[in-house]
Scaffold this active site. Structure first.
Site, PDB file in Angstrom:
ATOM      1  N   CYS A  98       0.816  -1.213   0.000  1.00 25.69           N
ATOM      2  CA  CYS A  98       0.000   0.000   0.000  1.00 25.69           C
ATOM      3  C   CYS A  98       0.853   1.267   0.000  1.00 25.69           C
ATOM      4  CB  CYS A  98      -0.930   0.001   1.210  1.00 25.69           C
ATOM      5  SG  CYS A  98      -2.053  -1.406   1.195  1.00 25.69           S
TER       6      CYS A  98
ATOM      7  N   CYS B 292      -3.316  -0.660  -3.468  1.00 20.38           N
ATOM      8  CA  CYS B 292      -4.074  -0.075  -2.376  1.00 20.38           C
ATOM      9  C   CYS B 292      -3.450   1.244  -1.915  1.00 20.38           C
ATOM     10  CB  CYS B 292      -4.167  -1.049  -1.206  1.00 20.38           C
ATOM     11  SG  CYS B 292      -2.607  -1.845  -0.798  1.00 20.38           S
TER      12      CYS B 292
END
Ligand code: N1C
Length: 253
Positions: A78, A159
């Protein structure tokens, strides 16, 4: 006798080439220092090979690599994921010097297969590295189908804040037929991806900027809810940043 010698030499060099490809695959796979250890590279090789061995090299569908992706799944990174289109060398030069972003080539599969060519042949159990169809020669070739499947999986794992480096020296920085345009952008999911920042890498006298029409097409393709920003950044600024260890990644653009 001459014929036999030639045939033997040919046979030997062919089997060598095949073994050479597998050896490269295994060596790269085992040499990959990713986060999670304990990959079974023989198992990953088998999952890879089954996608194209014995197949017509123009009839390898994208899904043929599903078992490979299952054997070596992408781990979400992420806020660190970096995508690109038409900036391959520049991006990898940057990510090598500054350890803030993860490209597909920084994952086990991307690292292992980067720059390689392979295909099978009907009625053969071998891997060939020459005489394989080119990227655009036929649509369903083993190399192209692999990069489509891998890119799809990599983008699906995205993400947080996602970055993409596009080429500001060409008329159409966002090409809908590129892998980035046709696969990755469509795969970003607003439940996991918060923002997309396009870094448009420009020359000193830019030919394009963030108002480029093709970037409107990109925004149209994005899942509603993903916040889009674009920054045009001179190549020199990024180079300067990557050469200075004291400059944090967030300050490169
Ligand atoms: O078609 P593209 O670029 O838009 O694909 C780039 C895009 C990146 O974001 C990557 O995640 O798709 C992924 N990707 C690779 O990681 C990759 N490594 C090497 C796609 N293609 C990749 N290659 C080779 O580069 C591949 O064999 C193909 O020929 C090119 C695609 O480059 P592009 O058109 O600049």
């Amino acid at each position: 006798l001459i014929v036999i010698v030639i045939a033997l030499a040919l046979g030997l060099s062919l089997s060598h080439r095949n073994e050479g490809f597998k050896a490269t695959f295994i060596a790269r796979c085992e040499g990959f220092h990713g986060k999670s250890k304990g990959y079974d590279c023989q198992k990953i090789w088998s999952a890879f090979e089954q996608a194209y061995v014995g197949q017509d090299p123009c009839k390898v569908p994208v899904e043929a690599y599903d078992p490979l992706i299952a054997a070596a799944p992408f781990e979400p990174a992420c806020n660190r994921m970096m995508f690109w289109s038409k900036t391959q060398d520049f991006v990898h030069d940057f990510t090598e010097k500054k350890d803030c972003f993860v490209t597909l080539e920084d994952t086990l599969l991307g690292f292992t297969l980067d720059g390689l060519t392979w295909c099978g042949k009907e009625g053969s159990s071998e891997t060939f590295t020459t005489g394989c169809p080119g990227w655009s020669q036929c649509e369903k070739n083993p190399v192209r189908s692999f990069w489509i499947r891998a890119s799809d999986g990599f983008a699906a794992s995205a993400c947080g804040d996602v970055t993409a480096m596009l080429n500001g020296s060409i008329d159409t920085p966002f090409s809908p037929t590129s892998i980035f345009g046709s696969i990755e952008v469509k795969r970003f999911n607003s439940t996991t991806v918060k923002t997309l920042t396009v870094v448009l890498v420009t020359q000193e006298s830019p030919t394009t900027n963030c108002t480029n029409a093709s970037l409107k097409d990109l925004q149209k393709e994005l899942d509603q809810g993903i916040k889009y920003t674009c920054k045009d950044v001179p190549e020199s600024k990024i180079n300067e940043c990557s050469s200075r260890p004291d400059v944090p990644c967030g300050a490169c653009w």
